[in-house]
Structure formats: C-alpha cells, structure tokens
Design an enzyme around this catalytic site. Structure first.
Site, PDB file in Angstrom:
ATOM      1  N   ASN A   9      82.459  61.734  67.616  1.00  0.00           N
ATOM      2  CA  ASN A   9      81.786  60.836  66.782  1.00  0.00           C
ATOM      3  C   ASN A   9      81.716  59.415  67.535  1.00  0.00           C
ATOM      4  O   ASN A   9      80.734  58.806  67.635  1.00  0.00           O
ATOM      5  CB  ASN A   9      83.134  60.678  65.740  1.00  0.00           C
ATOM      6  CG  ASN A   9      82.480  61.278  64.406  1.00  0.00           C
ATOM      7  OD1 ASN A   9      81.244  62.100  64.329  1.00  0.00           O
ATOM      8  ND2 ASN A   9      83.334  61.403  63.403  1.00  0.00           N
ATOM      9  N   GLU A  10      82.734  58.883  68.118  1.00  0.00           N
ATOM     10  CA  GLU A  10      82.716  57.576  68.641  1.00  0.00           C
ATOM     11  C   GLU A  10      84.196  57.204  69.279  1.00  0.00           C
ATOM     12  O   GLU A  10      85.314  57.982  69.294  1.00  0.00           O
ATOM     13  CB  GLU A  10      82.628  56.574  67.565  1.00  0.00           C
ATOM     14  CG  GLU A  10      83.769  56.058  66.729  1.00  0.00           C
ATOM     15  CD  GLU A  10      83.974  57.255  65.589  1.00  0.00           C
ATOM     16  OE1 GLU A  10      85.033  57.989  65.612  1.00  0.00           O
ATOM     17  OE2 GLU A  10      83.375  57.002  64.715  1.00  0.00           O
ATOM     18  N   ALA A  23      83.115  42.777  63.404  1.00  0.00           N
ATOM     19  CA  ALA A  23      83.525  41.392  62.938  1.00  0.00           C
ATOM     20  C   ALA A  23      83.440  40.451  64.384  1.00  0.00           C
ATOM     21  O   ALA A  23      84.528  40.052  64.601  1.00  0.00           O
ATOM     22  CB  ALA A  23      84.801  41.348  62.151  1.00  0.00           C
ATOM     23  N   ASP A  32      85.164  66.865  57.875  1.00  0.00           N
ATOM     24  CA  ASP A  32      84.831  66.573  59.035  1.00  0.00           C
ATOM     25  C   ASP A  32      86.082  66.449  60.011  1.00  0.00           C
ATOM     26  O   ASP A  32      86.090  66.769  61.244  1.00  0.00           O
ATOM     27  CB  ASP A  32      83.992  65.258  59.018  1.00  0.00           C
ATOM     28  CG  ASP A  32      82.485  65.442  58.268  1.00  0.00           C
ATOM     29  OD1 ASP A  32      82.151  66.599  58.508  1.00  0.00           O
ATOM     30  OD2 ASP A  32      82.319  64.486  57.678  1.00  0.00           O
ATOM     31  N   GLY A  33      86.999  65.739  59.527  1.00  0.00           N
ATOM     32  CA  GLY A  33      88.367  65.625  60.506  1.00  0.00           C
ATOM     33  C   GLY A  33      88.741  66.724  60.902  1.00  0.00           C
ATOM     34  O   GLY A  33      89.362  66.682  62.270  1.00  0.00           O
ATOM     35  N   ASP A  79      86.952  41.512  66.109  1.00  0.00           N
ATOM     36  CA  ASP A  79      87.948  42.691  65.886  1.00  0.00           C
ATOM     37  C   ASP A  79      87.853  43.933  66.719  1.00  0.00           C
ATOM     38  O   ASP A  79      88.797  44.644  67.061  1.00  0.00           O
ATOM     39  CB  ASP A  79      87.715  43.143  64.381  1.00  0.00           C
ATOM     40  CG  ASP A  79      88.463  42.079  63.397  1.00  0.00           C
ATOM     41  OD1 ASP A  79      88.901  41.029  63.813  1.00  0.00           O
ATOM     42  OD2 ASP A  79      88.476  42.468  62.231  1.00  0.00           O
TER      43      ASP A  79
END
Ligand code: NAD
Length: 265
Positions: A120-121, A183, A45-46, A148
């Site tokens: 992706n993001e 987090a 995927d990378g 975080d």
C-alpha cells in the site's frame, strides 16, 4: 494445489477458515505454509496486507486471493458465502494472474541500509509533531517539507491512506509511485508544492530528515519508531505482487463499489 491460509483471528474469520480447509481437503488441496502456490486471506484488506508481509520473501512465487468477512475490500474481494464457488473454480479453471506494482524503500542510518517492500504505502511522521525533511527527486532538491508527514503509495495503495489525503486514484497497470503530503505548512516562509506528485518507474525520490529527529515509519499496517535516519529512498520495485483472479473484477468497478456505491447512477 498447495495453499496457505491466514485469517484475521476473529470468530467469523476463524470459522470460515475452518470451513475453507474442510472444503479444500475434500477437493484434494494441501496446506503448505512454507512454499504455497496460493495464499488466501480471510478477513479484510488488513489481513491481506499481513499475508503479503508474511510471504514477501517469496513474493514472485505466490498468488494471493482475499476473502472479506465485512465490507468489500480492495484486495479482499470474495464474499464469505462464496467459498464453495471459489473452490469449484480453483478445481476447474486456471486463474488469470493480475500483477500490481510494489514500492521499494531503502532506509539508511549510520549503521547501514535496510530494504522494505510495501503493497500500500510508506508513511513518515515525526514523533514530536512537525516533520521537517528535504525531498529530492532524481537526486535534485525539490522542496523542504514541513508538516504532519509524507505518504508514498503504490497504485493499488492509492485508494487507501493516499486517497484520504486528496491523492489521485491510480490504475495499478501504471508502474508508478505517488507522493502525498499530510497537512503541509504553507505560508510566506515555508512552501511545498501542495498537490500530490506521481513518479514513473525508474525515477526515485529521497527524503532527508534531520538525523536527530525521532520518526514514525509506516510500511503498510506496520509502524516502527526510528532515530538516526540519514535518508530514505523510494522507487517502484522490480518485484510485483500477483493476485489469482478466478473471475473478472475490474479495478474501476471496485473503486465505484467501494466509494460511490453500485446503485448510484
Ligand atoms: P485499518 O483497520 O485502520 O484499515 C483501514 C481501512 O483501509 C480499512 O477499511 C481497509 O479496508 C482500507 N484499506 C486498506 N488498504 C486499502 C486499499 N489499498 N484501498 C482501499 N482501502 C484500503 O488498518 P489496516 O487494516 O491495518 O490497514 C492499513 C492500511 O490502512 C494502510 O496501509 C493505509 O492504506 C490505511 N490507512 C488509512 C488511513 C486514512 O485513510 N486516513 C490512515 C491510516 C491507514
């Protein structure tokens, strides 16, 4: 057919890449690194994320195919021993064109605004530990985040980092973005929603960090360090990524095979 090929660079991917080129030229295909019709990635995927970013300026003109050399990927869904089958289908049939939504990101500093596109993001973290940032949705204050970091993903990216954060898996036919917390600190003083939030197309969110804060900004696999960030705006992009589908592989089958296992019934 004009194609471009990108491999992960390890021995197996390089060998497969050579094999693909030999088989493809025997079928009359031409390598075209500048304006290909099809972009193939060999690796994982990378590697497909890298291919996406290499061709993002012409994203509406190309269609991607991913071949994996390890385990099944979300984007890389052809196996290494299926090269001939894939090439035969490329000669004899017209592919289905599956389109997935993308994330548009505007990052504003004192010197101007830069635009980014993610498959992706988008990830935001503080270099010094706890990230403190205001989150606005559609120009209304929503919450003050302390923790975080924040991950804003596309539907096809929802099975990546987002899923590890407890975010929902979203079918890529839904034009949406998902905001997930990393987090967050929640106690009597600090409060965030705690669950992930899904925004439809035409909504947007702004993240307003302390401009003094040094930030890690991730766009898919790429990470940069930035300071003096005044605001970050995320929305569903007007552009989409296209995958050439020479055989059906429904999204939910990929989710099952990647996370549950096909024998687990
Ligand atoms: P990497 O080599 O660390 O790959 C991470 C894993 O994420 C690989 O197994 C890859 O197959 C998987 N992956 C990537 N996109 C996916 C998707 N859309 N759905 C399901 N799995 C997916 O890093 P990389 O190859 O440079 O990939 C970068 C991606 O890694 C990021 O875009 C992010 O989604 C993911 N990531 C995940 C975590 C986590 O889950 N804790 C942390 C950081 C990054």
């Amino acid at each position: 057919m004009n194609y471009a090929l990108l491999d992960r660079g390890d021995r197996l991917s390089r060998e497969l890449s050579k094999k693909f080129q030999t088989l493809a030229s025997a079928r009359g295909f031409t390598v075209n690194e500048k304006s290909p019709d099809i972009v193939l990635s060999i690796g994982g995927d990378g590697t497909l994320l890298q291919a996406f970013h290499r061709f993002k300026e012409q994203i509406e003109e190309v269609a991607f195919i991913g071949i994996h050399t390890g385990h099944l990927g979300f984007y890389a869904d052809w196996k290494k021993d299926e090269l001939s089958e894939l090439l035969d289908l490329m000669v004899t049939s017209q592919p289905g064109r599956v389109q997935y939504p993308l994330l548009h990101i505007d990052i504003t500093t004192r010197t101007g605004t830069s635009e980014y596109l993610a498959l992706n993001e988008f990830t935001l973290k503080s270099v010094d530990g706890t990230l403190v940032a205001a989150l606005h949705i559609n120009d209304e204050p929503f919450e003050m985040f302390r923790g975080d970091g924040i991950v804003i993903s596309t539907p096809s990216g929802s099975t990546g980092y987002n899923k590890s954060l407890g975010g929902a898996v979203i079918h890529p036919f839904l034009e949406a973005l998902q905001i997930a917390e990393i987090a967050s600190i929640n106690n009597r003083v600090y409060r965030t929603l705690g669950s992930s939030v899904i925004l439809p197309k035409h909504h947007h969110c702004d993240i307003i960090p302390d401009p003094e804060e040094e930030l890690f900004i991730g766009i898919d696999h790429l990470v940069m360090q930035m300071s003096d960030v005044q605001s970050i705006t995320c929305r569903v992009s007007e552009k989409k990524v296209t995958f050439a589908r020479y055989r059906p592989f429904p999204f939910w089958n990929r989710v099952r095979e990647a996370f549950i296992g096909s024998g687990n019934h």
